[in-house]
Design an enzyme around this catalytic site. Structure first.
Site, short mmCIF file in Angstrom:
data_model
loop_
_atom_site.label_atom_id
_atom_site.label_comp_id
_atom_site.label_asym_id
_atom_site.label_seq_id
_atom_site.Cartn_x
_atom_site.Cartn_y
_atom_site.Cartn_z
N LYS A 194 0.86 -1.19 0.00
CA LYS A 194 0.00 0.00 0.00
C LYS A 194 0.90 1.23 0.00
O LYS A 194 1.69 1.44 0.92
CB LYS A 194 -0.92 0.01 1.22
CG LYS A 194 -1.80 1.25 1.29
CD LYS A 194 -2.80 1.16 2.41
CE LYS A 194 -3.64 2.43 2.46
NZ LYS A 194 -4.64 2.37 3.54
N LYS A 247 -2.07 -1.54 -3.85
CA LYS A 247 -2.94 -0.37 -3.78
C LYS A 247 -2.11 0.90 -3.87
O LYS A 247 -1.13 1.00 -3.13
CB LYS A 247 -3.71 -0.40 -2.46
CG LYS A 247 -4.60 0.79 -2.24
CD LYS A 247 -5.24 0.70 -0.88
CE LYS A 247 -6.04 1.97 -0.64
NZ LYS A 247 -6.59 2.05 0.66
C1 PBG Z 1 -7.19 3.88 5.38
C2 PBG Z 1 -7.64 3.57 3.99
C3 PBG Z 1 -7.47 4.43 2.89
C4 PBG Z 1 -8.08 3.81 1.80
C5 PBG Z 1 -8.61 2.59 2.24
N1 PBG Z 1 -8.31 2.46 3.61
C6 PBG Z 1 -6.86 5.77 2.81
C7 PBG Z 1 -5.60 6.04 3.48
O1 PBG Z 1 -4.74 5.18 3.66
O2 PBG Z 1 -5.43 7.19 3.87
C8 PBG Z 1 -8.14 4.42 0.43
C9 PBG Z 1 -9.15 3.88 -0.52
C10 PBG Z 1 -9.42 4.73 -1.70
O3 PBG Z 1 -8.78 5.78 -1.95
O4 PBG Z 1 -10.32 4.34 -2.47
N2 PBG Z 1 -6.97 2.86 6.25
#
Ligand code: PBG
Length: 322
Positions: A194, A247
């Site tokens: 991520k 991601k």
């Molecule tokens: C946070 C989380 C995020 C997303 C999913 N879970 C954002 C972040 O890490 O700040 C992003 C999903 C998206 O942008 O569609 N735990």
């Protein structure tokens, strides 16, 4: 000229026959946002056609998705500021509405597969995925909180736990906590690679979950790195992850590909909020054809190696693929 690749493109029948990748409704995991108030249907301005669903209306929404053939969902809670604190205690509280929503969906639709979000940020007054002390995001003290959250979600009936926090060692820690409580069949989809991405902007609007100070760069990955994704995936696989996620998806197709080549676990990809917003914005201006670009984008993620795709396009794509 003996070799004429165009011969295999000469009719739709032949093109269909030699097609290497095909999108299917079964590939999609549909993210949905839930709020506590029963009848809420609150639009999210940067994510057209996405809503924060109240606990009653979410059941209707899932019903309409099931009718389209969508059977996999991931749920994200939008939590009132009043319930947030530094230790995210509401995340595993017995009166937590998110756990209630999980229970009611599993009761009404036992056949669907539900995935959760495990991270402190929706519940944290600091807006970070881990515990914050003097501006530092603490790793090991965060793990017991993530484990409590996971066990509470497993008790509510979740099928797949989704740790999105990027703390080191969380997969093994959560796996052990689940097993200790008898939840040996509850799966874990690790957000393995991520990245600290600007593409999450619309999502943070949706949940009011932006960090109150600083950024997420000490735990989310540097967009410049690919080999590090292999390290993260290796650690998660060793610790018992059932799926490995990349991601965002689009700007990281090479990462999806390299994990697919190197691991035997299913690889999933999160087609995130910013990727969704970009296509909607261009289509609204009449600059791109929405349906065509959506399907080509999803197909590219699959071709890169994703076995499943978390995508806000799931409903629109399902309508076309049916
Ligand atoms: C946070 C989380 C995020 C997303 C999913 N879970 C954002 C972040 O890490 O700040 C992003 C999903 C998206 O942008 O569609 N735990």
């Amino acid at each position: 000229m003996y070799q004429r690749p165009r011969r295999n493109r000469k009719s739709q029948a032949i093109r269909n026959m030699v097609e290497e990748n095909k999108l299917s409704i079964h590939d999609f995991i549909y993210p949905l946002f839930v709020t506590e108030n029963s009848d809420d249907k609150i639009p999210i301005s940067s994510m057209p056609n996405c809503f924060r669903w109240g606990r009653e209306l979410i059941l209707k929404e899932i019903e309409s998705c099931v009718a389209l053939g969508i059977e996999n969902f991931v749920l994200f809670p939008a939590v009132d500021d009043a319930k947030k604190d530094e230790v995210a205690s509401y995340s595993y509280a017995s009166d937590n509405f998110y756990l209630d929503v999980i229970r009611s969906i599993k009761e009404r639709f036992p056949q669907v597969s539900l995935m959760s979000d495990v991270a402190m940020d929706p519940y944290s007054s600091d807006g970070h995925d881990g515990l914050v002390k003097n501006g530092e995001i603490l790793n090991d003290p965060t793990l017991p909180i993530l484990a409590k959250m996971s066990v509470a979600q497993a008790q509510a009936g979740i099928d797949i736990i989704g740790p999105s926090d990027m703390m080191d060692g969380r997969i093994g820690y959560i796996r052990e906590a689940l097993d200790d409580e008898g939840f040996t069949n509850t799966s874990i989809m690790s957000y393995s690679a991520k990245y600290a991405s600007a593409y999450y902007g619309p999502f943070r609007d949706a949940l009011d979950s932006a960090p109150k100070s600083g950024d997420k760069k000490t735990y989310q990955m540097n967009p410049a790195n690919k080999r590090e994704a292999i390290l993260e995936a290796m650690l998660d696989a060793e610790q018992g992850a059932d799926f490995l996620m990349v991601k965002p998806a689009l700007a990281y197709l090479d990462v999806i590909h390299v994990l697919k080549e190197n691991f035997t676990l299913p690889i999933t990809a999160y087609n995130v909020s910013g990727e969704y917003a970009m296509i909607h914005a261009a289509a609204e201006k009449g600059w791109l054809n929405y349906n065509d670009v959506m399907l080509e984008t999803l197909l590219s993620i699959k071709r890169a190696g994703a076995d499943a795709i978390l995508t806000y396009f799931a409903k629109d794509a399902a309508r076309i693929l049916r």
